[in-house]
Design a protein around this motif. Structure first.
Motif, short mmCIF file in Angstrom:
data_model
loop_
_atom_site.label_atom_id
_atom_site.label_comp_id
_atom_site.label_asym_id
_atom_site.label_seq_id
_atom_site.Cartn_x
_atom_site.Cartn_y
_atom_site.Cartn_z
N MET A 10 -0.19 -2.94 -0.23
CA MET A 10 -1.22 -2.79 -1.20
C MET A 10 -2.13 -2.03 -0.60
SD MET A 10 -2.00 -3.19 -4.08
CE MET A 10 -3.32 -3.17 -5.43
N ASN A 11 -2.41 -2.25 0.73
CA ASN A 11 -3.44 -1.38 1.62
C ASN A 11 -3.05 0.09 1.70
OD1 ASN A 11 -5.55 -3.19 1.71
ND2 ASN A 11 -4.94 -4.00 3.88
N LEU A 12 -1.74 0.07 1.89
CA LEU A 12 -1.19 1.55 2.10
C LEU A 12 -1.19 2.16 0.69
CD1 LEU A 12 1.78 0.72 4.59
CD2 LEU A 12 -0.18 2.20 5.08
N LEU A 13 -0.79 1.65 -0.39
CA LEU A 13 -0.81 2.20 -1.40
C LEU A 13 -2.22 2.45 -2.15
CD1 LEU A 13 1.77 0.04 -3.93
CD2 LEU A 13 1.72 2.40 -3.22
N LEU A 14 -3.19 1.66 -1.77
CA LEU A 14 -4.52 1.93 -2.07
C LEU A 14 -5.10 3.27 -1.41
CD1 LEU A 14 -6.08 -1.50 -2.54
CD2 LEU A 14 -6.03 0.14 -4.41
N LEU A 15 -4.60 3.11 -0.14
CA LEU A 15 -5.24 4.29 0.61
C LEU A 15 -4.53 5.88 0.33
CD1 LEU A 15 -6.70 5.56 2.94
CD2 LEU A 15 -4.57 5.15 4.37
N ALA A 16 -3.25 5.72 -0.16
CA ALA A 16 -2.60 6.79 -0.51
C ALA A 16 -3.02 7.17 -1.79
CB ALA A 16 -0.89 6.38 -0.86
#
Length: 101
Positions: A10-16
């Motif tokens: 989720m953190n990676l998706l939010l950053l992307a």
């Protein structure tokens, strides 16, 4: 899938998503492409939330999210990063929709 893995994804998706929205905001991508950010972040969130409700056999019963006071400092930091990224994603999404530069 473990909770730590779900949080990291989720953190990676939010950053992307934040980066994608900024690209749309500065017109490096067509404005209509911001829907991909909504689909990626919202789709993953919906799957994480609703898949265990619709298919209880997929849900792990032994691992549950703990109360905030029971989290380790690293888990609290990860959750704080997630909250900041979620807020940044929402703000950049609204900016992309309302104020295209």
């Amino acid at each position: 899938m473990k909770i730590k893995t779900k949080r990291a994804i989720m953190n990676l998706l939010l950053l992307a998503g934040v980066l994608w929205n900024l690209l749309c905001l500065f017109q490096l991508l067509p404005l209509s492409r911001f829907y991909l950010s909504v689909t990626a972040v919202g789709g993953y969130a919906a799957v994480v939330i609703f898949l265990p409700l619709l298919f209880p056999t997929f849900a792990k019963r032994d691992e549950k999210s703990r109360h905030w006071s029971a989290l380790t400092p690293q888990e609290k930091q990860t959750m704080g990063i997630m909250l900041v990224l979620a807020f940044a994603w929402f703000i950049t999404l609204m900016a992309c929709i309302v104020y295209p530069l």
